[in-house]
Design an enzyme around this catalytic site. Sequence first.
Site, PDB file in Angstrom:
ATOM      1  N   GLN A 115       0.695  -1.288   0.118  1.00 37.07           N
ATOM      2  CA  GLN A 115      -0.081  -0.130  -0.006  1.00 37.07           C
ATOM      3  C   GLN A 115       0.941   1.118   0.056  1.00 37.07           C
ATOM      4  OE1 GLN A 115      -3.710  -0.683   2.810  1.00 37.07           O
ATOM      5  NE2 GLN A 115      -1.746  -2.147   3.555  1.00 37.07           N
ATOM      6  N   ASN A 116       2.226   1.069   0.251  1.00 35.59           N
ATOM      7  CA  ASN A 116       3.136   2.254   0.386  1.00 35.59           C
ATOM      8  C   ASN A 116       3.425   2.762  -1.013  1.00 35.59           C
ATOM      9  OD1 ASN A 116       2.915   1.474   2.946  1.00 35.59           O
ATOM     10  ND2 ASN A 116       5.082   0.332   2.992  1.00 35.59           N
ATOM     11  N   HIS A 133      -1.600   1.306  -4.304  1.00 29.11           N
ATOM     12  CA  HIS A 133      -1.907   2.670  -4.211  1.00 29.11           C
ATOM     13  C   HIS A 133      -0.969   3.424  -5.027  1.00 29.11           C
ATOM     14  CE1 HIS A 133      -4.149   1.618  -0.131  1.00 29.11           C
ATOM     15  NE2 HIS A 133      -4.706   1.264  -1.161  1.00 29.11           N
ATOM     16  N   GLY A 203       2.776  -4.299   9.273  1.00 29.87           N
ATOM     17  CA  GLY A 203       2.721  -2.766   9.058  1.00 29.87           C
ATOM     18  C   GLY A 203       1.726  -2.185   8.710  1.00 29.87           C
ATOM     19  N   THR A 204       0.405  -2.721   8.788  1.00 36.22           N
ATOM     20  CA  THR A 204      -0.685  -2.067   8.289  1.00 36.22           C
ATOM     21  C   THR A 204      -1.756  -2.279   9.247  1.00 36.22           C
ATOM     22  OG1 THR A 204      -2.635  -2.005   6.576  1.00 36.22           O
ATOM     23  CG2 THR A 204      -1.479  -3.940   6.962  1.00 36.22           C
ATOM     24  N   ASN A 229       2.852  -6.593  13.535  1.00 35.95           N
ATOM     25  CA  ASN A 229       2.458  -5.059  13.909  1.00 35.95           C
ATOM     26  C   ASN A 229       2.709  -5.124  15.506  1.00 35.95           C
ATOM     27  OD1 ASN A 229       1.056  -2.957  14.277  1.00 35.95           O
ATOM     28  ND2 ASN A 229      -0.245  -3.200  12.567  1.00 35.95           N
TER      29      ASN A 229
END
Length: 263
Positions: A115-116, A133, A203-204, A229
């Site tokens: 998503q980064n 994204h 990490g989301t 996470n």
Amino acid sequence: MDTNNASAALRELARQVADKARECRKIAVLTGAGVSAESGIPTFREAQTGLWERYDPVMLASVDGFRADPANVWKWYDERRQTMSKSRPNPGHEALATWEKLVKGQGGAFTVITQNIDNLHRQAGSESIIEMHGNIWYVRPVDAPFNEAFLLDECPLVEIPPRDERGRMLRPHVVWFGEMLDPDNLEAAFSLAVQAELFLSIGTSTAVYPAAALPFEAKRRGAVVVEINPHETELTRFADFSLAAPSGVALPLILDQLRADGA
Ligand code: OAD
């Protein structure tokens, strides 16, 4: 925390994940802003430090916000590009790139669905990447289709808002709130999730769909799901393994275990 002082419990979890991973030939990874936090890039939703805590996403990361004031939105993206230009991949990015080579060397498949938009996975050496994204270093003419995106990596931007050689205003090649994702990326990501034997969500906050649906879809189709996470998310209670640690610590521990046994 770093890998030297990682707890015995975290090391044991990393060993269990490595043992499971060794049996898997189809691995998919969803990453979010947390993977880049240790590279100094702000996340979105963390209290005080998150981007959405300090800026209004509707004004800066939406079509309406851009149409209302393209120069203001581009000033903000230019600022983020300058931050990202100083950032380097961290041990978490590097561990994923090494793990991909290990799995592919054994004839397996390993893809990072991110998503980064910071390009750090590519800089770390990852090759199979789906940028759900977009990518902050790419632009496209306003209203042009996804496939007209091209690299514009001058930093800082010479002209704000930037225009192409035909004078058409350019927009960041990133997904804004309420916008459709590139259907090709979406199809590829869900296809990987349903085929995955091992799916890691790293990490989301698991807050933004459709990307957030991927680990749940993988779980539904029988994949082993691992979450990395430091904080709990909607996924945590469904995950088979939950490593409550920074990705820059947890991923090297898993990789060390994989390599320790000559995987
Ligand atoms: P968020 O800021 O929503 O979540 C970041 C997550 O990373 C949080 O759950 C943190 O607990 C976790 N985290 C922080 N430091 C970490 C570390 N060192 N290691 C591992 N995890 C860590 O960011 P995203 O989930 O990526 O969308 O946000 C998803 C999307 O919402 C973004 O792609 C963006 C945003 O609006 C678009 O731009 C379309």
